[in-house]
Scaffold this motif. Structure first.
Motif, PDB file in Angstrom:
ATOM      1  N   GLY A 111     -72.813 -11.744  12.969  1.00 17.20           N
ATOM      2  CA  GLY A 111     -73.160 -13.172  13.576  1.00 17.20           C
ATOM      3  C   GLY A 111     -73.065 -14.475  12.733  1.00 17.20           C
ATOM      4  N   GLY A 112     -72.675 -15.479  13.412  1.00 20.07           N
ATOM      5  CA  GLY A 112     -72.543 -16.873  12.509  1.00 20.07           C
ATOM      6  C   GLY A 112     -72.952 -17.924  13.551  1.00 20.07           C
ATOM      7  N   VAL A 113     -73.927 -18.863  13.128  1.00 22.22           N
ATOM      8  CA  VAL A 113     -74.176 -19.826  13.777  1.00 22.22           C
ATOM      9  C   VAL A 113     -74.010 -21.045  12.940  1.00 22.22           C
ATOM     10  N   TYR A 114     -73.252 -22.135  13.378  1.00 23.71           N
ATOM     11  CA  TYR A 114     -72.950 -23.342  12.320  1.00 23.71           C
ATOM     12  C   TYR A 114     -73.218 -24.642  12.948  1.00 23.71           C
ATOM     13  N   ASP A 115     -74.131 -25.332  12.342  1.00 19.87           N
ATOM     14  CA  ASP A 115     -74.515 -26.624  12.716  1.00 19.87           C
ATOM     15  C   ASP A 115     -73.707 -27.778  11.963  1.00 19.87           C
ATOM     16  N   PRO A 116     -72.652 -28.079  12.616  1.00 13.92           N
ATOM     17  CA  PRO A 116     -71.803 -29.035  11.551  1.00 13.92           C
ATOM     18  C   PRO A 116     -72.260 -30.399  11.274  1.00 13.92           C
ATOM     19  N   MET A 117     -73.357 -30.909  12.248  1.00  7.89           N
ATOM     20  CA  MET A 117     -73.757 -32.186  11.738  1.00  7.89           C
ATOM     21  C   MET A 117     -75.030 -31.878  10.490  1.00  7.89           C
ATOM     22  N   ARG A 118     -75.675 -30.729  10.499  1.00 10.39           N
ATOM     23  CA  ARG A 118     -76.416 -30.662   9.117  1.00 10.39           C
ATOM     24  C   ARG A 118     -75.769 -29.783   8.091  1.00 10.39           C
ATOM     25  N   ASP A 119     -74.333 -29.342   8.267  1.00 12.43           N
ATOM     26  CA  ASP A 119     -73.794 -28.213   7.695  1.00 12.43           C
ATOM     27  C   ASP A 119     -74.590 -27.016   7.218  1.00 12.43           C
ATOM     28  N   GLU A 120     -75.268 -26.771   8.212  1.00 17.36           N
ATOM     29  CA  GLU A 120     -76.142 -25.324   8.036  1.00 17.36           C
ATOM     30  C   GLU A 120     -75.375 -24.345   8.621  1.00 17.36           C
ATOM     31  N   MET A 121     -75.159 -23.139   7.891  1.00 21.54           N
ATOM     32  CA  MET A 121     -74.568 -22.019   8.268  1.00 21.54           C
ATOM     33  C   MET A 121     -75.541 -21.008   8.304  1.00 21.54           C
ATOM     34  N   PHE A 122     -75.744 -20.358   9.481  1.00 21.56           N
ATOM     35  CA  PHE A 122     -76.743 -19.125   9.353  1.00 21.56           C
ATOM     36  C   PHE A 122     -75.700 -18.039   9.631  1.00 21.56           C
ATOM     37  N   LEU A 123     -75.751 -16.817   8.790  1.00 12.84           N
ATOM     38  CA  LEU A 123     -75.175 -15.700   8.960  1.00 12.84           C
ATOM     39  C   LEU A 123     -75.955 -14.529   8.843  1.00 12.84           C
ATOM     40  N   ALA A 124     -75.529 -13.670   9.544  1.00 15.41           N
ATOM     41  CA  ALA A 124     -76.111 -12.168   9.384  1.00 15.41           C
ATOM     42  C   ALA A 124     -74.998 -10.954   9.630  1.00 15.41           C
ATOM     43  N   GLU A 125     -75.267  -9.826   8.872  1.00 16.18           N
ATOM     44  CA  GLU A 125     -74.537  -8.774   8.962  1.00 16.18           C
ATOM     45  C   GLU A 125     -75.618  -7.598   8.981  1.00 16.18           C
ATOM     46  N   ARG A 126     -75.338  -6.725  10.263  1.00 17.39           N
ATOM     47  CA  ARG A 126     -76.450  -5.700  10.400  1.00 17.39           C
ATOM     48  C   ARG A 126     -76.467  -4.555   8.979  1.00 17.39           C
ATOM     49  N   GLY A 127     -78.036  -4.879   8.795  1.00 16.76           N
ATOM     50  CA  GLY A 127     -78.378  -4.071   7.609  1.00 16.76           C
ATOM     51  C   GLY A 127     -78.259  -4.588   6.246  1.00 16.76           C
ATOM     52  N   LYS A 128     -78.006  -6.047   6.366  1.00 16.46           N
ATOM     53  CA  LYS A 128     -77.728  -6.874   5.010  1.00 16.46           C
ATOM     54  C   LYS A 128     -78.586  -8.195   4.908  1.00 16.46           C
ATOM     55  N   GLY A 129     -79.262  -8.251   5.993  1.00 19.60           N
ATOM     56  CA  GLY A 129     -80.012  -9.571   6.001  1.00 19.60           C
ATOM     57  C   GLY A 129     -79.342 -10.677   6.498  1.00 19.60           C
ATOM     58  N   TRP A 208     -73.153 -15.116  25.121  1.00 22.14           N
ATOM     59  CA  TRP A 208     -73.055 -15.723  24.093  1.00 22.14           C
ATOM     60  C   TRP A 208     -74.063 -16.877  23.639  1.00 22.14           C
ATOM     61  N   ASP A 209     -75.128 -17.011  24.536  1.00 25.14           N
ATOM     62  CA  ASP A 209     -76.074 -18.070  23.985  1.00 25.14           C
ATOM     63  C   ASP A 209     -76.820 -17.356  23.003  1.00 25.14           C
ATOM     64  N   VAL A 210     -77.289 -16.194  22.839  1.00 27.23           N
ATOM     65  CA  VAL A 210     -78.135 -15.268  22.110  1.00 27.23           C
ATOM     66  C   VAL A 210     -77.414 -14.204  21.125  1.00 27.23           C
ATOM     67  N   ALA A 211     -76.295 -13.942  21.322  1.00 24.87           N
ATOM     68  CA  ALA A 211     -75.758 -12.613  20.401  1.00 24.87           C
ATOM     69  C   ALA A 211     -76.146 -13.212  19.156  1.00 24.87           C
ATOM     70  N   ALA A 212     -75.298 -14.046  18.527  1.00 28.92           N
ATOM     71  CA  ALA A 212     -75.175 -14.359  17.018  1.00 28.92           C
ATOM     72  C   ALA A 212     -76.602 -14.745  16.528  1.00 28.92           C
ATOM     73  N   GLY A 213     -77.304 -15.651  17.351  1.00 30.30           N
ATOM     74  CA  GLY A 213     -78.791 -16.055  16.713  1.00 30.30           C
ATOM     75  C   GLY A 213     -79.476 -14.861  16.754  1.00 30.30           C
ATOM     76  N   GLY A 214     -79.349 -13.877  17.809  1.00 30.33           N
ATOM     77  CA  GLY A 214     -80.193 -12.894  17.927  1.00 30.33           C
ATOM     78  C   GLY A 214     -80.203 -11.814  16.703  1.00 30.33           C
ATOM     79  N   LEU A 215     -78.900 -11.677  16.294  1.00 22.51           N
ATOM     80  CA  LEU A 215     -78.720 -10.774  15.261  1.00 22.51           C
ATOM     81  C   LEU A 215     -79.290 -11.458  13.847  1.00 22.51           C
ATOM     82  N   VAL A 216     -79.090 -12.863  13.818  1.00 17.26           N
ATOM     83  CA  VAL A 216     -79.656 -13.503  12.684  1.00 17.26           C
ATOM     84  C   VAL A 216     -81.191 -13.283  12.587  1.00 17.26           C
TER      85      VAL A 216
END
Length: 257
Positions: A111-129, A208-216
């Motif tokens: 999962g990846g959620v990117y806020d381009p105005m703050r350049d904040e990239m939230f990422l997650a991979e199952r089991g890896k934080g 699609w609203d919650v999948a990436a953020g949910g994994l994060v």
């Protein structure tokens, strides 16, 4: 063939650049519902994302906000929101993001959620934080509802549904330090993951609203369920409750759904 987390990140950054470049322009706004908007930038971002995924993974199944379901091998499922926070975007409020998730054999994997105005990239991979701009993140240590700060959202059919969420908003407003409404469910979830909020709930959403953020959230240590307390927050009827483990049960009890 499966994607990598770096592939998800690259897609999100490029789609985010489309959103950022178009942000200051006057937008062509169409209405999917009375207050459910879509702009030409939603379509530009989605066209880019679908083009990349369909070129590189042509047999995969895709759920995307504007195009709906693109049939494929459902062992490999993508959840794509090319612009989460369209109403904010259309009004030049800089709170929005790109949200991309990939699931393999029914389990959210990347999962990846990117806020381009703050350049904040939230990422997650199952089991890896979970990470924010490459640094590990985790939920807050809050255990008391009274000391918590929450966030929520409201459905697009809020004036003709009994599940309008206003009663819950008032209830939690009186039980906590406050309840915010940012207008982007994906960012709401990531802010819980980063400890900025202590809990988030919403009664009517799409996958699609919650999948990436949910994994994060999961990978940051949050407890995440639907509002009935069930672990499946992807399947309809869509709802989500994500919170630090110290207040999740209390929030679930107060919702009483």
């Amino acid at each position: 063939m499966q994607p990598t987390l770096s592939y998800i990140e690259a897609l999100a950054r490029k789609a985010g650049a489309i959103l950022r470049d178009g942000y200051s322009k006057e937008h062509t706004v169409a209405y999917k519902g009375v207050i459910d908007l879509v702009t030409e930038i939603d379509h530009q971002s989605e066209k880019f994302l679908l083009g990349e995924v369909q070129r590189d993974f042509p047999t995969h199944h895709i759920f995307s906000e504007e195009s709906g379901i693109i049939e494929g091998n459902d062992e490999h499922i993508w959840y794509i929101d090319p612009l989460d926070g369209t109403v904010n975007y259309a009004h030049h409020v800089p709170i929005f993001c790109v949200s991309i998730a990939y699931a393999f054999k029914g389990a959210l994997t990347l999962g990846g959620v990117y806020d381009p105005m703050r350049d904040e990239m939230f990422l997650a991979e199952r089991g890896k934080g979970a990470t924010l701009n490459g640094k590990p993140i985790g939920v807050s240590s809050t255990t008391e509802l009274q000391k918590s700060l929450l966030v929520t959202g409201f459905p697009y059919d809020t004036w003709n549904t009994e599940r309008d969420n206003f009663a819950n908003f008032i209830k939690f407003g009186k039980l906590t330090q406050g309840v915010r409404r940012l207008g982007s469910a994906a960012l709401d979830l990531c802010y819980v993951a980063a400890g900025r909020f202590d809990g988030f709930w919403e009664l009517a959403l799409k996958p699609w609203d919650v999948a990436a953020g949910g994994l994060v959230c999961e990978e940051s240590g949050a407890c995440i369920t639907n509002v009935k307390g069930e672990t499946d927050f992807i399947s309809p009827p869509q709802s989500v409750l994500a919170a630090t483990p110290g207040i999740h049960a209390r929030m679930l009890g107060e919702l009483g759904i």
